[in-house]
Motif scaffolding. Structure first.
Motif, PDB file in Angstrom:
ATOM      1  N   LEU A   1      -4.886  -6.287   2.882  1.00  0.00           N
ATOM      2  CA  LEU A   1      -5.349  -5.172   2.072  1.00  0.00           C
ATOM      3  C   LEU A   1      -6.623  -4.583   2.677  1.00  0.00           C
ATOM      4  O   LEU A   1      -7.494  -5.312   3.151  1.00  0.00           O
ATOM      5  N   TYR A   2      -6.702  -3.275   2.668  1.00  0.00           N
ATOM      6  CA  TYR A   2      -7.868  -2.594   3.215  1.00  0.00           C
ATOM      7  C   TYR A   2      -8.072  -1.300   2.452  1.00  0.00           C
ATOM      8  O   TYR A   2      -7.226  -0.879   1.656  1.00  0.00           O
TER       9      TYR A   2
ATOM     10  N   ALA B   1       2.801   2.341   6.468  1.00  0.00           N
ATOM     11  CA  ALA B   1       1.796   2.239   5.404  1.00  0.00           C
ATOM     12  C   ALA B   1       2.448   2.051   4.043  1.00  0.00           C
ATOM     13  O   ALA B   1       3.529   2.588   3.781  1.00  0.00           O
ATOM     14  N   GLY B   2       1.763   1.306   3.179  1.00  0.00           N
ATOM     15  CA  GLY B   2       2.253   1.113   1.821  1.00  0.00           C
ATOM     16  C   GLY B   2       1.104   1.039   0.827  1.00  0.00           C
ATOM     17  O   GLY B   2      -0.052   0.823   1.199  1.00  0.00           O
ATOM     18  N   HIS B   3       1.442   1.239  -0.438  1.00  0.00           N
ATOM     19  CA  HIS B   3       0.483   1.128  -1.537  1.00  0.00           C
ATOM     20  C   HIS B   3       0.965   0.046  -2.494  1.00  0.00           C
ATOM     21  O   HIS B   3       2.166  -0.191  -2.638  1.00  0.00           O
ATOM     22  N   CYS B   4       0.047  -0.612  -3.141  1.00  0.00           N
ATOM     23  CA  CYS B   4       0.364  -1.742  -4.023  1.00  0.00           C
ATOM     24  C   CYS B   4       1.152  -1.285  -5.248  1.00  0.00           C
ATOM     25  O   CYS B   4       0.944  -0.181  -5.765  1.00  0.00           O
TER      26      CYS B   4
ATOM     27  N   GLU C   1      -4.780  -0.531   0.159  1.00  0.00           N
ATOM     28  CA  GLU C   1      -3.561  -0.201   0.895  1.00  0.00           C
ATOM     29  C   GLU C   1      -3.195  -1.375   1.796  1.00  0.00           C
ATOM     30  O   GLU C   1      -4.002  -2.271   2.014  1.00  0.00           O
ATOM     31  N   TYR C   2      -1.967  -1.318   2.347  1.00  0.00           N
ATOM     32  CA  TYR C   2      -1.558  -2.339   3.311  1.00  0.00           C
ATOM     33  C   TYR C   2      -0.661  -1.678   4.351  1.00  0.00           C
ATOM     34  O   TYR C   2      -0.193  -0.536   4.173  1.00  0.00           O
TER      35      TYR C   2
END
Length: 201
Positions: free
Chosen positions: A13-14, A111-114, A125-126
């Motif tokens: 996660l960042y 890219a993805g979001h929780c 984000e991850y």
């Protein structure tokens, strides 16, 4: 390397920082120049795209317009052909082998979001890398999602959403994308709906 860039590339996660934003702006500067090139100025187009990408082969063609996030996370092999309006969302590595063909409107997303709304509201984000093998053709409007590996000699049907790994030597289609058959000797004889391959090629 900043902590958040390290987290981004490691799949942890960042959150966005000024450094990451600045890196994206550097890519946007090159993209603006690239997407406003004269279509016939292939020397300039090739020079810009090779500066934008982290690694390329000698032979490549990327149609205008083209979109990406950072550029330096994109690594492609020889004989890359990418048709118009491709998006390579390279928050993590996108590795593409030799002889890849991308039809119009292909999207590769790392890219993805929780799912949890509180984490999303906290702007966490991850990312996860995408790996595409040699001799892969991805059809129009297909989407490849984070963490997917596509093997060698694969055809991904138009409009597919690739959520899981696809093995070598197959045709895969659908949402979610799934293998429908293996590439076989029939494909050496017939190229489209019973039309025979000519021996004069």
């Amino acid at each position: 390397m900043s902590d958040q860039l390290e987290n981004m590339l490691a799949g942890r996660l960042y959150h966005q920082t000024k450094d990451l934003l600045n890196s994206r702006f550097k890519a946007r500067d090159l993209l603006y120049e690239y997407n406003h090139c004269h279509p016939r100025d292939m020397e300039k187009r090739t020079r810009i795209i090779k500066k934008l990408f982290g690694k390329t082969g000698e032979s490549l063609f990327v149609e205008i317009p083209f979109h990406c996030d950072y550029g330096f996370n994109i690594e492609i092999g020889e004989n890359f052909f990418c048709n118009n309006n491709c998006t390579l969302l390279d928050c993590n590595k996108i590795q593409i082998g030799n002889n890849a063909l991308f039809a119009p409107n292909v999207g590769i997303y790392t890219a993805g979001h929780c799912i949890d709304p509180e984490l999303r509201l906290n702007k966490q984000e991850y990312t996860a890398p995408v790996i595409i093998g040699n001799n892969v053709w991805i059809g129009a409007n297909a989407s490849v999602l984070p963490g997917v590996t596509i093997g060698d000699n694969v055809v991904i049907g138009a409009g597919s959403v690739v959520t899981k790994d696809i093995p070598d030597n197959c045709v895969a289609v659908g949402n979610p994308c799934h293998v429908v058959r293996q590439v076989n000797d029939y494909d050496k004889k017939y190229y489209f709906k019973g039309k025979k391959v000519s021996n004069n090629l």
